[in-house]
Write a protein that holds these residues in place. Structure first.
Motif, short mmCIF file in Angstrom:
data_model
loop_
_atom_site.label_atom_id
_atom_site.label_comp_id
_atom_site.label_asym_id
_atom_site.label_seq_id
_atom_site.Cartn_x
_atom_site.Cartn_y
_atom_site.Cartn_z
N SER A 55 20.95 1.13 -3.97
CA SER A 55 20.41 2.25 -3.02
C SER A 55 19.72 1.32 -1.62
O SER A 55 19.33 0.36 -1.86
N PRO A 56 19.70 2.38 -0.52
CA PRO A 56 18.92 1.80 0.71
C PRO A 56 17.74 1.26 0.34
O PRO A 56 16.97 1.99 -0.31
N SER A 57 17.24 0.28 1.20
CA SER A 57 15.93 -0.12 1.02
C SER A 57 15.11 0.26 2.25
O SER A 57 15.63 0.34 3.30
N LEU A 58 13.77 0.50 1.95
CA LEU A 58 13.08 0.80 3.35
C LEU A 58 12.52 -0.59 3.94
O LEU A 58 11.99 -1.39 3.07
N ILE A 59 12.24 -0.75 5.17
CA ILE A 59 11.90 -1.67 5.71
C ILE A 59 10.48 -1.56 6.41
O ILE A 59 10.48 -0.68 7.30
N PHE A 60 9.34 -2.44 6.29
CA PHE A 60 8.19 -2.29 6.73
C PHE A 60 7.95 -3.47 7.67
O PHE A 60 8.23 -4.62 7.22
N THR A 61 7.11 -3.10 8.89
CA THR A 61 6.54 -4.46 9.56
C THR A 61 5.32 -4.63 8.72
O THR A 61 4.83 -3.65 7.95
N PRO A 62 4.67 -5.60 8.67
CA PRO A 62 3.43 -6.00 8.24
C PRO A 62 2.47 -4.81 8.59
O PRO A 62 1.66 -4.56 7.69
N ALA A 63 2.28 -4.32 9.64
CA ALA A 63 1.39 -3.54 10.17
C ALA A 63 1.54 -2.07 9.34
O ALA A 63 0.65 -1.50 8.99
N GLU A 64 3.04 -1.68 9.47
CA GLU A 64 3.43 -0.56 8.74
C GLU A 64 2.94 -0.72 7.12
O GLU A 64 2.52 0.42 6.39
N TRP A 65 3.20 -1.90 6.58
CA TRP A 65 2.99 -2.21 5.13
C TRP A 65 1.49 -1.88 4.77
O TRP A 65 1.24 -1.29 3.80
N ARG A 66 0.61 -2.55 5.76
CA ARG A 66 -0.87 -2.26 5.56
C ARG A 66 -1.26 -1.08 5.49
O ARG A 66 -2.23 -0.61 4.59
N ALA A 67 -0.82 -0.19 6.51
CA ALA A 67 -1.24 1.15 6.57
C ALA A 67 -0.52 1.99 5.24
O ALA A 67 -1.53 2.88 4.61
N PHE A 68 0.51 1.68 5.00
CA PHE A 68 0.86 2.40 3.87
C PHE A 68 0.22 2.03 2.62
O PHE A 68 -0.19 2.95 1.58
N VAL A 69 -0.06 0.85 2.19
CA VAL A 69 -1.02 0.46 1.17
C VAL A 69 -2.37 0.70 1.04
O VAL A 69 -3.01 1.63 0.05
N LEU A 70 -2.89 0.92 2.26
CA LEU A 70 -4.40 1.40 2.47
C LEU A 70 -4.31 2.87 2.08
O LEU A 70 -5.15 3.44 1.51
N ASN A 71 -3.31 3.76 2.82
CA ASN A 71 -3.25 5.11 2.50
C ASN A 71 -3.19 5.38 0.93
O ASN A 71 -3.47 6.43 0.47
N ALA A 72 -2.15 4.61 0.34
CA ALA A 72 -1.72 4.69 -1.08
C ALA A 72 -2.94 4.55 -1.92
O ALA A 72 -3.19 5.29 -2.84
N ARG A 73 -3.77 3.55 -1.43
CA ARG A 73 -5.13 3.29 -2.08
C ARG A 73 -6.13 4.44 -2.32
O ARG A 73 -6.98 4.78 -2.92
N GLY A 75 -5.37 7.50 -1.82
CA GLY A 75 -4.61 8.85 -2.68
C GLY A 75 -3.77 9.78 -1.68
O GLY A 75 -3.74 10.87 -2.09
N GLU A 76 -3.54 9.13 -0.45
CA GLU A 76 -2.80 10.09 0.44
C GLU A 76 -1.51 10.68 -0.06
O GLU A 76 -1.08 11.71 0.17
N PHE A 77 -0.85 9.80 -1.08
CA PHE A 77 0.58 10.39 -1.36
C PHE A 77 0.49 10.80 -2.97
O PHE A 77 1.50 10.87 -3.36
N ASP A 78 -0.89 11.00 -3.55
CA ASP A 78 -0.76 11.55 -4.89
C ASP A 78 -0.49 13.08 -4.68
O ASP A 78 -0.68 13.77 -3.74
N LEU A 79 0.60 13.33 -5.66
CA LEU A 79 1.15 14.49 -5.56
C LEU A 79 0.66 15.59 -6.80
O LEU A 79 0.82 16.71 -7.08
N THR A 80 -0.36 15.00 -7.48
CA THR A 80 -1.06 15.96 -8.51
C THR A 80 -2.41 16.64 -7.93
O THR A 80 -2.70 16.51 -6.84
#
Length: 80
Positions: A55-73, A75-80
């Motif tokens: 299936s297709p892959s998502l492509i991130f720039t380093p800045a986008e990846w950093r923002a994603f990881v920080l927001n995931a840490r 809890g921004e993407f927690d669905l519970t």
């Protein structure tokens, strides 16, 4: 029968190359099937579904990846 024409429009701000991921070194955070895998390719970060690698892959720039990881840490993407 009428001919169908499909036009693809590039997204505004989308300045990412069409990366060749065929030889990417995919890494996983776990050994489970269906997990998320990432690969570092040509200065970008690719992310895919390990259970469906075709299936297709998502492509991130380093800045986008950093923002994603920080927001995931945070809890921004927690669905519970």
């Amino acid at each position: 029968m009428a001919e169908t024409i499909t036009t693809h429009h590039q997204l505004a701000g989308w300045e990412k190359p069409d990366l060749d991921l065929s030889n990417a070194d995919w890494r996983s955070g776990s050994q489970g099937a269906g997990d998320v895998q990432i690969a570092f390719v040509e200065g970008f970060i690719a992310m895919r579904n390990g259970g469906r690698p075709e299936s297709p892959s998502l492509i991130f720039t380093p800045a986008e990846w950093r923002a994603f990881v920080l927001n995931a840490r945070d809890g921004e993407f927690d669905l519970t």
